[in-house]
Write a protein that holds these residues in place. Structure first.
Motif, PDB file in Angstrom:
ATOM      1  N   THR A  13       0.815  -1.209   0.000  1.00  0.00           N
ATOM      2  CA  THR A  13       0.000   0.000   0.000  1.00  0.00           C
ATOM      3  C   THR A  13       0.848   1.259   0.000  1.00  0.00           C
ATOM      4  O   THR A  13       0.547   2.219  -0.719  1.00  0.00           O
ATOM      5  CB  THR A  13      -0.925   0.009   1.232  1.00  0.00           C
ATOM      6  OG1 THR A  13      -1.675  -1.205   1.283  1.00  0.00           O
ATOM      7  CG2 THR A  13      -1.885   1.184   1.185  1.00  0.00           C
ATOM      8  N   SER A  14       1.909   1.280   0.792  1.00  0.00           N
ATOM      9  CA  SER A  14       2.731   2.475   0.905  1.00  0.00           C
ATOM     10  C   SER A  14       4.116   2.319   0.294  1.00  0.00           C
ATOM     11  O   SER A  14       4.854   3.307   0.205  1.00  0.00           O
ATOM     12  CB  SER A  14       2.879   2.880   2.373  1.00  0.00           C
ATOM     13  OG  SER A  14       3.410   1.816   3.145  1.00  0.00           O
ATOM     14  N   VAL A  37      -0.908   6.170  -2.221  1.00  0.00           N
ATOM     15  CA  VAL A  37      -2.164   5.885  -2.900  1.00  0.00           C
ATOM     16  C   VAL A  37      -2.795   7.197  -3.331  1.00  0.00           C
ATOM     17  O   VAL A  37      -2.421   8.278  -2.870  1.00  0.00           O
ATOM     18  CB  VAL A  37      -3.139   5.108  -1.987  1.00  0.00           C
ATOM     19  CG1 VAL A  37      -2.545   3.773  -1.590  1.00  0.00           C
ATOM     20  CG2 VAL A  37      -3.504   5.941  -0.756  1.00  0.00           C
ATOM     21  N   VAL A  45      -9.907   4.777  -2.687  1.00  0.00           N
ATOM     22  CA  VAL A  45      -8.461   4.576  -2.592  1.00  0.00           C
ATOM     23  C   VAL A  45      -8.012   3.834  -3.840  1.00  0.00           C
ATOM     24  O   VAL A  45      -8.443   2.705  -4.089  1.00  0.00           O
ATOM     25  CB  VAL A  45      -8.061   3.789  -1.323  1.00  0.00           C
ATOM     26  CG1 VAL A  45      -6.547   3.818  -1.150  1.00  0.00           C
ATOM     27  CG2 VAL A  45      -8.735   4.354  -0.081  1.00  0.00           C
ATOM     28  N   MET A  84      -0.693  -6.211  -2.482  1.00  0.00           N
ATOM     29  CA  MET A  84      -1.887  -5.896  -1.701  1.00  0.00           C
ATOM     30  C   MET A  84      -3.126  -6.402  -2.430  1.00  0.00           C
ATOM     31  O   MET A  84      -3.147  -6.541  -3.654  1.00  0.00           O
ATOM     32  CB  MET A  84      -1.974  -4.393  -1.491  1.00  0.00           C
ATOM     33  CG  MET A  84      -2.022  -3.624  -2.786  1.00  0.00           C
ATOM     34  SD  MET A  84      -1.818  -1.871  -2.574  1.00  0.00           S
ATOM     35  CE  MET A  84      -1.405  -1.416  -4.271  1.00  0.00           C
ATOM     36  N   CYS A  87      -7.519  -6.338  -4.998  1.00  0.00           N
ATOM     37  CA  CYS A  87      -7.666  -5.117  -5.772  1.00  0.00           C
ATOM     38  C   CYS A  87      -8.413  -5.424  -7.064  1.00  0.00           C
ATOM     39  O   CYS A  87      -8.485  -6.584  -7.488  1.00  0.00           O
ATOM     40  CB  CYS A  87      -6.311  -4.515  -6.101  1.00  0.00           C
ATOM     41  SG  CYS A  87      -5.324  -4.086  -4.650  1.00  0.00           S
ATOM     42  N   LEU A 103      -8.441  -0.271  -4.764  1.00  0.00           N
ATOM     43  CA  LEU A 103      -7.766  -1.092  -3.764  1.00  0.00           C
ATOM     44  C   LEU A 103      -8.753  -1.865  -2.899  1.00  0.00           C
ATOM     45  O   LEU A 103      -9.958  -1.810  -3.084  1.00  0.00           O
ATOM     46  CB  LEU A 103      -6.838  -0.232  -2.917  1.00  0.00           C
ATOM     47  CG  LEU A 103      -5.723   0.498  -3.670  1.00  0.00           C
ATOM     48  CD1 LEU A 103      -4.642   0.960  -2.706  1.00  0.00           C
ATOM     49  CD2 LEU A 103      -5.115  -0.324  -4.791  1.00  0.00           C
ATOM     50  N   TYR A 104      -8.205  -2.591  -1.947  1.00  0.00           N
ATOM     51  CA  TYR A 104      -8.915  -3.577  -1.133  1.00  0.00           C
ATOM     52  C   TYR A 104      -9.913  -2.914  -0.194  1.00  0.00           C
ATOM     53  O   TYR A 104     -10.557  -1.917  -0.547  1.00  0.00           O
ATOM     54  CB  TYR A 104      -7.898  -4.435  -0.383  1.00  0.00           C
ATOM     55  CG  TYR A 104      -6.865  -3.617   0.377  1.00  0.00           C
ATOM     56  CD1 TYR A 104      -6.987  -3.386   1.732  1.00  0.00           C
ATOM     57  CD2 TYR A 104      -5.753  -3.088  -0.280  1.00  0.00           C
ATOM     58  CE1 TYR A 104      -6.052  -2.637   2.435  1.00  0.00           C
ATOM     59  CE2 TYR A 104      -4.804  -2.328   0.421  1.00  0.00           C
ATOM     60  CZ  TYR A 104      -4.956  -2.108   1.767  1.00  0.00           C
ATOM     61  OH  TYR A 104      -4.031  -1.361   2.446  1.00  0.00           O
ATOM     62  N   ASP A 107     -10.944   0.900   0.396  1.00  0.00           N
ATOM     63  CA  ASP A 107     -11.795   1.615  -0.555  1.00  0.00           C
ATOM     64  C   ASP A 107     -13.241   1.174  -0.316  1.00  0.00           C
ATOM     65  O   ASP A 107     -13.573  -0.007  -0.467  1.00  0.00           O
ATOM     66  CB  ASP A 107     -11.379   1.313  -1.995  1.00  0.00           C
ATOM     67  CG  ASP A 107     -12.180   2.123  -3.005  1.00  0.00           C
ATOM     68  OD1 ASP A 107     -11.624   3.036  -3.607  1.00  0.00           O
ATOM     69  OD2 ASP A 107     -13.389   1.829  -3.184  1.00  0.00           O
ATOM     70  N   THR A 267       0.617  -0.994   7.734  1.00  0.00           N
ATOM     71  CA  THR A 267      -0.224   0.191   7.609  1.00  0.00           C
ATOM     72  C   THR A 267      -1.604  -0.086   8.189  1.00  0.00           C
ATOM     73  O   THR A 267      -2.215   0.756   8.840  1.00  0.00           O
ATOM     74  CB  THR A 267      -0.343   0.598   6.133  1.00  0.00           C
ATOM     75  OG1 THR A 267       0.964   0.794   5.588  1.00  0.00           O
ATOM     76  CG2 THR A 267      -1.142   1.873   5.970  1.00  0.00           C
ATOM     77  N   THR A 268      -2.096  -1.285   7.916  1.00  0.00           N
ATOM     78  CA  THR A 268      -3.272  -1.816   8.595  1.00  0.00           C
ATOM     79  C   THR A 268      -2.832  -3.044   9.381  1.00  0.00           C
ATOM     80  O   THR A 268      -1.714  -3.531   9.208  1.00  0.00           O
ATOM     81  CB  THR A 268      -4.373  -2.195   7.592  1.00  0.00           C
ATOM     82  OG1 THR A 268      -3.914  -3.303   6.794  1.00  0.00           O
ATOM     83  CG2 THR A 268      -4.720  -1.033   6.687  1.00  0.00           C
TER      84      THR A 268
END
Length: 506
Positions: A13-14, A37, A45, A84, A87, A103-104, A107, A267-268
């Motif tokens: 993601t990042s 993103v 997202v 990721m 998607c 995205l997953y 979003d 990130t998550t």
């Protein structure tokens, strides 16, 4: 010195991260490409898929140079990929993306399509076929969103990709998606049959060719001459099918056996419980596993590292200072309770309109207290997921921690204290790129390696028994805080959608 290596690349993601790993599991070189993103509207997202290939090529060229700086001449024997997901990247007949990838679960644009598909197909039937209720994590409603909201774009769509399968296509020409990723395309995949559910595919993805299905560790094809010229990888090098990053990360630490639970600190926060039985519960995600014969019950917090990064940004402090101050703050953050729903929440509450709440603030509280409260909030979110999994029948016997957040001992200890769980921390926690390299080695080596040999457990984190009673009480307050603020917060979320400029929040 020439050393046989596998190349592993993960599109996250990042950032995108790549590693070269030798036959013993030693990391020979590592490199990263940071990216961001796109958030064109509230709760959208997206990402430009061209970036995925560009960063892969850049990493594939840099890593051998880094190895040579250490006197190692790497011979790349196989390529592993992950990314990721799930998607939704739709491309035309020439493999040109028709729009940015959606995205997953972060979003959350497809709420209307989730409601419509559920009404049309029936919630029970969706769960029977696909394993899970439709949520923001499911790829199917996002495909339906494109068909509904961007019909001229959907008309041009001929193929469906995710980051790993997009790299495979560019590297080998193979149009293939792994079973695990496909099972998150609900309601288009039949979990028990391990195949696309043709009636629903034809109904909601008409005109798009279903990708061939394979398992994550199977060889999808070989590097073409054109890809070799672009990326510097020898033509003919085997490339595995790959899968979603969280599942590849579970592979990287050996947390993919029956009874295992992986906690991914990123990130998550992501959780994957592995078993052999298909477990269904409305508040979690039921999928097939990365390997034949396995099933997963998965969950994810919408924020984790994203929340601590936000606090770092607004306090203009570095992580070591915040961690030190959070440790001084102590258990309970001097009377604060924080809900970490700053980007809505995924499991187990499945509430895209949830928002962050900080209760108990006074003028005496410090940034260290806030940081401590954020760490405790993510830990309580993990506990909420684990208790929901166990209530659904998950037999969790072993917990393995992985990801960037494992580098800070305080966060790990808070999670163990709040959940009562012992966490194993492997020697290498670099993440999904390492798991992708392992899968590539396992698929092509004459004597397939064992991940326990590549990446043994380095240490364990055990809960402090004195913390149990306190965190039991804090967890009960955490649940009550959400229940008591939910109605008001939903009103605020609706107001935010009306008032905030496009792209102002996820």
């Amino acid at each position: 010195m020439t050393v046989r290596c596998t190349l592993g690349v993960d599109i996250g993601t990042s950032s995108s991260k790549g590693v070269l790993v030798d036959e013993t599991g030693r990391i020979v070189a590592v490199a990263t490409r940071a990216h961001e993103v796109s958030r064109p509207r509230t709760s959208w997202v997206e990402m430009d898929a061209h970036l995925w290939w560009d960063e892969f090529v850049s990493l594939a060229r840099e890593l051998p140079e880094r190895a040579r700086e250490q006197g190692i001449d790497p011979e790349i024997s196989a390529v592993g990929v992950s990314g990721m997901g799930p998607c939704v990247l739709l491309a035309d007949e020439h493999d040109e993306p028709v729009r940015p990838a959606i995205l997953y679960g972060v979003d959350m644009r497809a709420g209307a399509q989730i409601a419509r598909l559920t009404d049309e197909l029936g919630a029970d039937e969706i769960v029977r076929i696909g394993g899970s209720t439709l949520t923001s994590q499911a790829a199917g409603p996002k495909i339906a969103w494109i068909a509904d909201e961007e019909p001229e774009v959907f008309e041009r769509a001929r193929r469906l990709f995710m980051p790993a399968s997009w790299l495979v296509r560019r590297l080998t020409g193979a149009y293939v998606l792994d079973h695990q990723s496909a099972s998150q395309c609900s309601p288009l995949y039949d979990v028990e049959a391990e195949a696309w559910h043709e009636p629903w595919w034809d109904r909601y993805a008409s005109g798009i060719e279903p990708p061939r299905l394979a398992w994550a560790g199977e060889v999808a094809g070989a590097v073409t001459d054109a890809a070799a010229a672009a990326a510097g990888i020898p033509s003919g090098t085997p490339v595995i099918t790959g899968t979603i990053d969280a599942w590849t990360e579970a592979v990287s630490v050996g947390a993919h056996e029956d009874g295992d639970l992986m906690l991914m600190y990123g990130t998550t926060m992501f959780l994957i419980a592995t078993g052999t039985e298909t477990l269904r519960t409305p508040s979690m995600w039921t999928t097939v596993g990365a390997f034949p014969g396995t099933r997963n019950l998965a969950g994810g917090l919408a924020t984790s590292g994203a929340l601590t990064a936000w606090l770092k940004g607004i306090t203009d402090a570095d992580y070591p200072a915040l961690l030190a101050e959070a440790e001084v703050s102590g258990r309970g953050a001097r009377g604060l309770v924080l809900l970490p729903y700053f980007a809505g929440e995924r499991t187990p509450i499945q509430d895209p309109d949830a928002r962050g709440v900080i209760a108990g603030l006074t003028l005496d509280h410090t940034r260290g207290d806030l940081y401590r409260a954020a760490l405790e909030a993510t830990a309580l979110g993990v506990r909420h997921n684990v208790e929901t999994m166990r209530a659904a029948g998950a037999d969790i016997r072993r917990i393995v921690a992985v990801g960037g957040g494992t580098q800070g001992g305080l966060w790990l200890q808070i999670v163990s204290d709040a959940t009562g769980l012992v966490q194993e921390v492997p020697r290498t926690t670099i993440g999904a790129c390492y798991g992708a390299a392992f899968l590539a080695a396992a698929a092509t080596a004459d004597a397939p390696p064992r991940i326990a040999d590549w990446n043994p457990v380095a240490h364990t984190v055990r809960p402090d028994p004195d913390a149990a009673t306190y965190y039991d009480e804090l967890f009960e307050r955490y649940l009550r805080l959400y229940a008591s603020t939910k109605e008001l917060v939903h009103e605020l979320a609706a107001e935010q959608r009306r008032a905030l400029p496009q792209g102002a929040m996820a």
